[in-house]
Motif scaffolding. Sequence first.
Motif, short mmCIF file in Angstrom:
data_model
loop_
_atom_site.label_atom_id
_atom_site.label_comp_id
_atom_site.label_asym_id
_atom_site.label_seq_id
_atom_site.Cartn_x
_atom_site.Cartn_y
_atom_site.Cartn_z
N TRP A 54 38.86 39.79 45.15
CA TRP A 54 38.38 39.17 43.84
C TRP A 54 39.55 39.13 42.82
CZ3 TRP A 54 34.16 43.74 43.27
CH2 TRP A 54 33.65 43.90 44.29
N ASP A 118 45.93 48.31 36.24
CA ASP A 118 45.16 47.82 37.29
C ASP A 118 43.57 48.15 36.72
OD1 ASP A 118 44.35 50.58 37.82
OD2 ASP A 118 46.07 50.59 39.24
N GLY A 119 42.91 47.79 37.47
CA GLY A 119 41.29 47.94 36.87
C GLY A 119 40.98 49.61 36.35
N SER A 120 41.41 50.30 37.25
CA SER A 120 41.21 51.47 36.97
C SER A 120 41.71 52.20 35.98
CB SER A 120 41.57 52.56 38.38
OG SER A 120 41.02 52.12 39.35
N TYR A 153 30.53 51.22 39.80
CA TYR A 153 31.96 51.60 40.18
C TYR A 153 32.87 50.95 39.22
CZ TYR A 153 36.14 51.34 42.90
OH TYR A 153 37.42 51.20 43.35
N HIS A 154 33.88 51.79 38.66
CA HIS A 154 34.82 51.33 37.90
C HIS A 154 36.14 51.82 37.99
CE1 HIS A 154 31.62 50.05 34.95
NE2 HIS A 154 30.89 51.36 35.22
N GLY A 155 36.36 52.05 39.36
CA GLY A 155 37.67 52.40 39.99
C GLY A 155 37.67 53.99 40.35
N GLU A 238 29.34 46.82 33.75
CA GLU A 238 29.58 45.50 34.07
C GLU A 238 28.66 44.58 33.49
OE1 GLU A 238 31.67 44.86 37.95
OE2 GLU A 238 30.52 46.74 38.17
N ASP A 272 33.31 46.38 31.23
CA ASP A 272 34.33 46.43 32.49
C ASP A 272 34.21 44.98 32.99
OD1 ASP A 272 35.37 46.76 34.97
OD2 ASP A 272 34.72 48.28 35.56
N VAL A 274 36.69 43.76 34.87
CA VAL A 274 37.83 43.57 35.85
C VAL A 274 37.22 42.58 36.95
CG1 VAL A 274 38.68 45.17 37.61
CG2 VAL A 274 38.55 45.91 35.42
N MET A 275 36.05 42.64 37.26
CA MET A 275 35.65 41.55 38.43
C MET A 275 35.12 40.35 37.49
SD MET A 275 32.76 40.35 39.99
CE MET A 275 31.57 41.11 40.16
N LYS A 313 42.57 42.52 37.50
CA LYS A 313 42.22 41.59 38.85
C LYS A 313 42.82 40.11 38.46
CE LYS A 313 38.87 43.82 41.40
NZ LYS A 313 39.14 44.38 42.75
#
Length: 494
Positions: A54, A118-120, A153-155, A238, A272, A274-275, A313
């Motif tokens: 991703w 990073d995302g986390s 899910y966030h990391g 998300e 979030d 990130v994705m 990402k």
Amino acid sequence: MHPLARLDHRYVWHPFTQMRDWLRQEPIIIVSGRGSRLYDVHGREFLDANSSIWTNLHGHNHPRLNAALTRQLRKIAHSSALGLANEPAARLAAELVRAARTPRASGPALTKVFYSDDGSTALEVALKLAYEFTRRTRGPGSRPRFLSLEGAYHGDTLGAVALGHIPLFHRTWRKLLFPTDTVMAPYCYRCPFNRARPERADARTYRQCRWECVDAVAGRLEQQKKRRGEPYAAFVLEPLIQGAAGMIPQPAGWLARVSELARAQGVLLIADEVMTGFGRTGLPEPRRLSASHAPLFACQHEKVRPDFLCLAKGLTGGYLPLAATLTTRAVFDAFLGRYDEFKTFFHGHSYTANQLGTATALENLKLLQSRGSFRARIRLQECLARELAALWAVPQVGDIRQVGLVAGVELVRDWTTREPFDLREQAGIRVCQAMARRGVLTRPIGNVVVLMPPYCTRPREVRQIIHTLAEACEEVFGKTPPRGRSGTRRRARP
Ligand SMILES: Cc1ncc(COP(=O)(O)O)c(C=O)c1O
């Protein structure tokens, strides 16, 4: 076995991987990439159908990203952000703030950028800032508490894990974590309030419900205020689609509604992306937009301005690990003071605001705002929608859910009842392995096969990916006759 495979087997521990299974077979060893394709040590060619987990946007080995990166490399690779500023990081922050603007939306503007890796870590930063901001604005008696969605899910760092609600990933660490609350996420295909029988269409389009998922959020927010005497500090979500939860999209309007509910109580919103960020959720009305006005973030589709926007990402187009947490002036100001008040945000990483990452990210943003990328995204979004329809003929396909340039295909034992495969059967894993043997790489989430190709993927390659998925299902499950009713599309309740 290739010597590199032997080295890998001997020394490398792979993420989210049962290493006993890994060690039983020779891994695919990638040596190069170009556009939507990856090449391995044996010269085999693969389509990168999940954009290298991703991250990739415009394709591998992109000449403009390569040039931006090497230009920066000739100057300097890295200098510290602790006590020093640098050119690409300053420019990128301004561009990110510009890209995140959402005209005609309520809520504060995002004007400050905190970099991480990073995302986390982008989520950790938002979490810590929201926690401390809440204590500072509500007073020392405040006990900030966080709300996130079922399946979230966030990391994988511990703060991010505390916000997560996937038992398989998160249960083990429970005793290390601070408590957070969870609320029902809209998952139309498996929603207990959806009274519609399964059809051969995206469950959002034929669902029969009364928006009980929004009521659940309202109820949860009220309950917190009554029971604990103060609202949640923040609601973490998300927007538009939950990724690692299983590519679970929200029905149109859900995001705007729940954001309004949270805002009404003074609950901060942590988005979030990130994705979902950087164009992945597509274009709401492609034909009416221009390249420079196309939304790059999922929140913008529903005119929602979060208090925190977490990005990673795709930020560097899939080139380098870099993350950013955007926030508001109000949050920033709460950390201002005389040195001896110790209001400083004591958080940072060695590679914060790394020049190679930020220079590449700047070029990535330019590419995203170009007409070429805009047209490629429209083409891919429309092509995915057209080609995915062929998968309804596969009996093990229960739901196909597309949001822009992302799709999740949920495999089930019986589509007429939505009966799932037991995770131990590894249906998703086996199908993805069969796809890899045919030259298409992606990873499943449980029984959901993720399709998220780079934006440069051509229509014939999309057809190849979809055709390969259908063939892989036939190899894994055998040729089963389609079951049950053929199903007709009905309109969803507004
Ligand atoms: C929505 C979301 N948030 C956070 C993360 C964590 O990102 P990273 O793996 O870069 O730490 C991921 C990773 O998949 C994600 O999908």
